[in-house]
Design an enzyme around this catalytic site. Structure first.
Site, PDB file in Angstrom:
ATOM      1  N   GLU A  28       0.859  -1.192   0.000  1.00  0.00           N
ATOM      2  CA  GLU A  28       0.000   0.000   0.000  1.00  0.00           C
ATOM      3  C   GLU A  28       0.893   1.240   0.000  1.00  0.00           C
ATOM      4  O   GLU A  28       1.992   1.223   0.564  1.00  0.00           O
ATOM      5  CB  GLU A  28      -0.903   0.002   1.246  1.00  0.00           C
ATOM      6  CG  GLU A  28      -1.763   1.267   1.348  1.00  0.00           C
ATOM      7  CD  GLU A  28      -2.881   1.180   2.380  1.00  0.00           C
ATOM      8  OE1 GLU A  28      -2.989   0.159   3.087  1.00  0.00           O
ATOM      9  OE2 GLU A  28      -3.654   2.152   2.471  1.00  0.00           O
ATOM     10  N   ASN A  73      -6.718   1.682   2.648  1.00  0.00           N
ATOM     11  CA  ASN A  73      -7.422   2.953   2.797  1.00  0.00           C
ATOM     12  C   ASN A  73      -6.973   3.959   1.738  1.00  0.00           C
ATOM     13  O   ASN A  73      -7.753   4.803   1.311  1.00  0.00           O
ATOM     14  CB  ASN A  73      -7.168   3.524   4.199  1.00  0.00           C
ATOM     15  CG  ASN A  73      -7.749   2.633   5.293  1.00  0.00           C
ATOM     16  OD1 ASN A  73      -8.606   1.797   5.033  1.00  0.00           O
ATOM     17  ND2 ASN A  73      -7.275   2.802   6.519  1.00  0.00           N
ATOM     18  N   ASN A 174     -12.197  -0.875  -1.042  1.00  0.00           N
ATOM     19  CA  ASN A 174     -11.565  -1.376   0.178  1.00  0.00           C
ATOM     20  C   ASN A 174     -12.353  -0.939   1.406  1.00  0.00           C
ATOM     21  O   ASN A 174     -12.689   0.234   1.542  1.00  0.00           O
ATOM     22  CB  ASN A 174     -10.140  -0.807   0.292  1.00  0.00           C
ATOM     23  CG  ASN A 174      -9.470  -1.190   1.597  1.00  0.00           C
ATOM     24  OD1 ASN A 174      -9.122  -2.360   1.805  1.00  0.00           O
ATOM     25  ND2 ASN A 174      -9.293  -0.230   2.495  1.00  0.00           N
ATOM     26  N   GLU A 175     -12.675  -1.893   2.271  1.00  0.00           N
ATOM     27  CA  GLU A 175     -13.312  -1.613   3.576  1.00  0.00           C
ATOM     28  C   GLU A 175     -14.380  -0.521   3.471  1.00  0.00           C
ATOM     29  O   GLU A 175     -14.348   0.466   4.225  1.00  0.00           O
ATOM     30  CB  GLU A 175     -12.245  -1.239   4.615  1.00  0.00           C
ATOM     31  CG  GLU A 175     -11.308  -2.380   4.913  1.00  0.00           C
ATOM     32  CD  GLU A 175     -10.385  -2.172   6.119  1.00  0.00           C
ATOM     33  OE1 GLU A 175     -10.281  -1.034   6.605  1.00  0.00           O
ATOM     34  OE2 GLU A 175      -9.770  -3.160   6.554  1.00  0.00           O
ATOM     35  N   TYR A 246      -6.899  -8.416  12.082  1.00  0.00           N
ATOM     36  CA  TYR A 246      -5.610  -8.137  12.721  1.00  0.00           C
ATOM     37  C   TYR A 246      -5.722  -8.514  14.196  1.00  0.00           C
ATOM     38  O   TYR A 246      -6.761  -8.314  14.811  1.00  0.00           O
ATOM     39  CB  TYR A 246      -5.275  -6.643  12.606  1.00  0.00           C
ATOM     40  CG  TYR A 246      -5.041  -6.183  11.177  1.00  0.00           C
ATOM     41  CD1 TYR A 246      -3.832  -6.428  10.544  1.00  0.00           C
ATOM     42  CD2 TYR A 246      -6.031  -5.510  10.468  1.00  0.00           C
ATOM     43  CE1 TYR A 246      -3.601  -6.002   9.239  1.00  0.00           C
ATOM     44  CE2 TYR A 246      -5.807  -5.078   9.159  1.00  0.00           C
ATOM     45  CZ  TYR A 246      -4.590  -5.327   8.551  1.00  0.00           C
ATOM     46  OH  TYR A 246      -4.362  -4.908   7.266  1.00  0.00           O
ATOM     47  N   GLU A 294      -6.427  -9.037   3.912  1.00  0.00           N
ATOM     48  CA  GLU A 294      -5.586  -8.367   4.918  1.00  0.00           C
ATOM     49  C   GLU A 294      -5.617  -9.215   6.183  1.00  0.00           C
ATOM     50  O   GLU A 294      -6.691  -9.420   6.768  1.00  0.00           O
ATOM     51  CB  GLU A 294      -6.090  -6.958   5.241  1.00  0.00           C
ATOM     52  CG  GLU A 294      -5.888  -5.968   4.120  1.00  0.00           C
ATOM     53  CD  GLU A 294      -6.237  -4.532   4.498  1.00  0.00           C
ATOM     54  OE1 GLU A 294      -6.083  -4.165   5.688  1.00  0.00           O
ATOM     55  OE2 GLU A 294      -6.664  -3.790   3.601  1.00  0.00           O
ATOM     56  N   GLN A 351       1.467  -6.066   5.770  1.00  0.00           N
ATOM     57  CA  GLN A 351       1.823  -5.741   4.413  1.00  0.00           C
ATOM     58  C   GLN A 351       3.192  -6.331   4.109  1.00  0.00           C
ATOM     59  O   GLN A 351       3.642  -7.163   4.874  1.00  0.00           O
ATOM     60  CB  GLN A 351       1.789  -4.233   4.252  1.00  0.00           C
ATOM     61  CG  GLN A 351       0.366  -3.683   4.513  1.00  0.00           C
ATOM     62  CD  GLN A 351       0.135  -2.248   4.079  1.00  0.00           C
ATOM     63  OE1 GLN A 351       1.002  -1.591   3.548  1.00  0.00           O
ATOM     64  NE2 GLN A 351      -1.076  -1.743   4.319  1.00  0.00           N
TER      65      GLN A 351
HETATM   66  O1  AHR Z   1      -3.138  -2.526   6.362  1.00  0.00           O
HETATM   67  C1  AHR Z   1      -3.358  -1.289   6.979  1.00  0.00           C
HETATM   68  C2  AHR Z   1      -4.797  -0.774   6.810  1.00  0.00           C
HETATM   69  O2  AHR Z   1      -5.663  -1.626   7.496  1.00  0.00           O
HETATM   70  C3  AHR Z   1      -5.343  -0.769   5.402  1.00  0.00           C
HETATM   71  O3  AHR Z   1      -5.037   0.395   4.709  1.00  0.00           O
HETATM   72  C4  AHR Z   1      -6.825  -0.842   5.630  1.00  0.00           C
HETATM   73  O4  AHR Z   1      -7.503  -1.472   4.563  1.00  0.00           O
HETATM   74  C5  AHR Z   1      -6.958  -1.586   6.939  1.00  0.00           C
HETATM   75  O5  AHR Z   1      -7.822  -0.935   7.814  1.00  0.00           O
END
Ligand code: AHR
Length: 503
Positions: A28, A73, A174-175, A246, A294, A351
């Site tokens: 990203e 994002n 995305n999201e 995450y 992700e 990432q």
């Molecule tokens: O990976 C970091 C961020 O986490 C990404 O930009 C977003 O898609 C997610 O919230």
């Protein structure tokens, strides 16, 4: 020592075949992932295009098979046209997602060149459905994929890229459920836009693979209802729904943190159930698969507490330094993905470099492997072929978040050409070794090739600029096959990630 754990492997029973894209990653425009990460003109190891060859070597060693780009994002405010053409003429822009300045020195063409140099990896490009819509997605597709003879295809050729980029896999935004996302939408709004975009993109190329946005996490208030509504709109025109997750250790509760994969597995099962529920309602025989695009360990609460950002170029953001404990949890997340390889067919470690990443760099300085590098590289190297069905019979331990959890988390793969089997196993106990017996039914195995382990007397040990090789996998001696090859015996050290290869 704890009581014994036991698993049974039989080649007649398998979950499914691993799609190589399960070992994808994510680049990203965020912090130093691109700038001074993969791209740093003037660095002693940079090639003529400014790509860091020391990083390229590590990415190859990591075994990454697909790379998602350019966000995240970031993509929700991205104008792709800014990132093509002569680099010195590209505009500097405000990146609202990360309150940074984007120079656009690195763009689409440079990313495709990076992928070609990595080799063996394919692109997964996200279109902006935050500030933009169907038209801009089509224009980007024409630029990247149309051979020649139209304005945008010829513009690409004029920019020096004669051959189309051939992007097959696309994320539709995305999201989009996240209030932090530029242009966030409700499920109906997004579902309609994603369906229109998908239909239009398929008018150019019917055989694309398209990913609709699922919830940003399982804890979103709209989780599951969001997936159901989005899929009601898009079921016939997309192939995947995305998942993001995450994990971090909170409040010193390491026992729960070590069980993070319990959450990941139930999250996957909930999303699969939702997909199949919508499929049943629509009387469709088609299955929607998961793009877990992700996933990682991320100390997000620390990031949220950080100082506000001030429009810097490539600031140091989200540069988590991973411990041995983090790597063990990370390995367990890989096991969770493999255990669901029938439905999770694309996944991206978020990432790749510097930003919550397995590879770190210093500007003008070296690149090195984080602790999490090793489980990923080993899973990508050996976690191929068929995933065998593994039911775990294991002693348990108590966690505040998930109740009683098995100490052993495991999966196994078989390469049907060679007959080689690999067992991936995590011992979640912080204090006790775990003896493991594997019953090997109908498998012709004659030797233990290697029992590799990632563990350390200090569970908080990390690799850093000053000590880049402090943590690395070692070898466990004494892991053995019975004389007739029907059983394997091993001892898994406390808090460890294990890869046992049988030939
Ligand atoms: O990976 C970091 C961020 O986490 C990404 O930009 C977003 O898609 C997610 O919230």
């Amino acid at each position: 020592m704890s009581d014994k754990a036991r698993i049974v492997l039989d080649p007649a029973f398998s979950v499914g075949t691993v799609d190589p894209r399960l070992f994808g990653s994510f680049v990203e425009h965020l912090g130093r992932c691109v700038y001074t990460g993969i791209y740093e003109p003037g660095h002693p190891a940079a090639d003529a295009e400014g790509l860091r060859t020391d990083v390229l070597d590590l990415v190859r060693e990591l075994g990454v098979t697909a790379i998602r780009y350019p966000g995240g994002n970031f993509v929700s405010g991205f104008k792709w046209e800014d990132s093509v053409g002569p680099a010195e003429e590209r505009p500097r822009r405000l990146d609202l997602a990360w309150r940074s300045t984007e120079t656009n020195r690195f763009g689409l063409s440079e990313f495709m060149s990076f992928l070609r140099k990595v080799e063996g990896t394919s692109p997964m490009i996200a279109v902006n459905l935050g500030t933009r819509g169907v038209q801009e997605a089509l224009e980007l597709q024409e630029y990247t994929n149309h051979p020649s003879g139209t304005d945008l295809a010829d513009r690409r050729i004029g920019h020096g890229d004669k051959d189309p980029f051939g992007v097959r896999l696309w994320c539709l935004g995305n999201e989009m459920d996240g209030p932090w996302q530029i242009g966030a939408k409700d499920a109906d709004e997004y579902g309609r836009l994603a369906a229109q975009t998908a239909r239009a993109m398929r008018m150019i190329e019917p055989d694309l693979e398209l990913v609709a946005c699922g919830s940003s996490s399982q804890s979103m208030p709209t989780f599951a209802a969001w997936e159901a509504t989005v899929l009601e709109h898009t079921y016939d025109v997309v192939d995947y729904i995305s998942m993001h997750a995450y994990y971090e250790e909170l409040g010193g509760d390491r026992d729960s943190f070590l069980a993070s994969a319990v959450d990941m597995e139930s999250f996957i099962e909930n999303v699969v159930a939702t997909c199949d529920h919508v499929g049943a309602r629509l009387k469709s025989s088609k299955k929607i698969n998961i793009s877990f695009d992700e996933w990682n360990v991320w100390y997000l609460t620390k990031t949220q507490a950080a100082e506000p950002l001030n429009w810097e170029e490539a600031p140091r953001l989200l540069e988590d330094v991973y411990s041995v404990t983090d790597a063990v949890v990370f390995g367990s997340l890989l096991i969770a993905l493999l255990r669901h390889a029938d439905r999770v067919t694309v996944a991206c470690l978020a990432q790749l470099v510097n930003v919550i990443a397995p590879i770190m760099t210093e500007p003008g300085g070296p690149a090195w492997r984080q602790t999490t590098f090793y489980p990923f590289a080993q899973a990508s190297a050996y976690g191929r072929g068929r995933v065998l069905t593994v039911n775990v019979d294991s002693p348990t331990y108590s966690t505040a978040k998930f109740g009683e959890v098995p100490l052993l988390h495991a999966t196994a793969t078989i390469d049907d050409e060679t007959g080689a089997v690999t067992v991936f196993a995590v011992n979640r106990s912080q204090t006790e070794a775990l003896p493991l017996t594997v019953d090997l039914r109908g498998l012709e195995l004659t030797r233990v090739v290697e029992h590799s382990v990632l563990t350390d007397a200090d569970p908080d040990a990390r690799n850093t600029l000053d000590a880049p090789d402090r943590v690395a996998p070692g070898v466990v001696e004494g892991t053995s096959l019975s004389a007739d090859g029907s059983a394997l015996s091993a001892v898994l050290p406390p808090l460890s990630w294990n890869v046992i290869r049988l030939g």
